[in-house]
Enzyme design. Structure first.
Site, PDB file in Angstrom:
ATOM      1  N   HIS A 266     -25.145  19.895 -21.034  1.00 21.20           N
ATOM      2  CA  HIS A 266     -25.304  18.524 -21.506  1.00 21.20           C
ATOM      3  C   HIS A 266     -25.714  18.610 -22.968  1.00 21.20           C
ATOM      4  O   HIS A 266     -25.665  19.670 -23.571  1.00 21.20           O
ATOM      5  CB  HIS A 266     -26.401  17.820 -20.710  1.00 21.20           C
TER       6      HIS A 266
ATOM      7  N   CYS B 126     -21.383  19.926 -15.617  1.00 21.66           N
ATOM      8  CA  CYS B 126     -22.394  20.057 -14.575  1.00 21.66           C
ATOM      9  C   CYS B 126     -21.911  19.550 -13.211  1.00 21.66           C
ATOM     10  O   CYS B 126     -21.108  20.226 -12.583  1.00 21.66           O
ATOM     11  CB  CYS B 126     -23.697  19.403 -15.030  1.00 21.66           C
TER      12      CYS B 126
END
Ligand code: GLN
Length: 249
Positions: free
Chosen positions: A200, A102
């Site tokens: 995630h 990310c």
């Protein structure tokens, strides 16, 4: 000593560096370090893990570097520090494995969106560029990995506003079947031994095939783990994939 690309690996340890957890570690990204350690040790490989915070120099000679996600301001600070430090870029340039999630993924690129969406310079380790999307992408993500990599379908959790475009020389990691990813139907990116993803969850806990890909890049082909060592992971994957299927079904 670190093995260079393709070099034979002796009895020395696999060296992991967890980069800037003080700035970049959301949604349990530490799990990625734990999974790599465990899956290496279960194959009889010694592991040395080093945590490098933003006030420390990034060592250049490790085998695998991990970076997690972060909110906008810590992401900007991390990019600034990493550019000034230079260690991660040197390591990637000599063939070390880099796995970034990310915010960490975005800042590996040429450019990413700052606190107000303004374009800021990235590390230029991966030929991608990120900006701000129209809306935040929050929730479960499922994506099918580039078949060349031999990794089963990805399951993860995403929370980002960034959208990412891939430049020449970089391939999408996967094709999105639920969720947003890069924003154009693809998810993540890789080139040589540098791999980034929006997942995630933590990504390597939910996707041990991805963990094994990184270890293989670092040390060569590894034997599969016994079925008993995989049962919790299998249950977690089934549960998350079923949850997404029931949401969309
Ligand atoms: N701040 C970045 C974005 O919103 C990355 C977010 C994250 O790492 N979860 O796009």
């Amino acid at each position: 000593m670190a093995a260079g690309p393709g070099a034979h690996r002796g009895p020395s340890a696999v060296r992991l560096v967890w980069v800037y957890p003080d700035l970049l570690s959301t949604y349990g990204d530490r799990g990625n370090v734990l999974v790599l350690e465990r899956r290496a040790r279960l194959r009889g490989l010694a592991v040395e893990s080093v945590v490098v915070n933003a006030d420390q120099a990034v060592p250049q000679q490790a085998d695998i570097y991990l970076m997690g996600g972060g909110e906008d301001l810590p992401q900007v600070l991390a990019a600034r520090r990493l550019r000034a430090d230079g260690g991660l870029k040197v390591a990637a340039g000599r063939g070390a494995v880099v796995f970034a999630v990310c915010a960490g993924y975005q800042l590996l690129g040429t450019e990413f969106g700052g606190v107000d969406g303004e374009p800021l310079p990235g590390l230029e380790v991966l030929n991608i560029s990120s900006g701000r999307g129209e809306r935040r992408a929050v929730g479960e993500i499922v994506a099918d990995v580039d078949p060349v990599l031999g990794v089963p379908r990805l399951t993860g959790f995403e929370n980002h506003q960034g959208v990412t475009r891939l430049g020449p020389g970089v391939k999408p990691l996967a094709r999105v079947s639920a969720g947003t990813g890069n924003g154009d139907g693809t998810e993540g990116a890789y080139a040589a031994r540098v791999l980034g993803t929006y997942l995630h969850g933590p990504a390597l806990v939910r996707n041990p095939g991805l963990a094994d890909l990184l270890l293989t890049w670092a040390v060569g082909v590894l034997p599969p783990l016994p079925e008993a060592a995989e049962s919790w992971t299998r249950q977690l994957r089934e549960q998350r994939l079923d949850a997404v299927a029931s949401m969309s079904g």
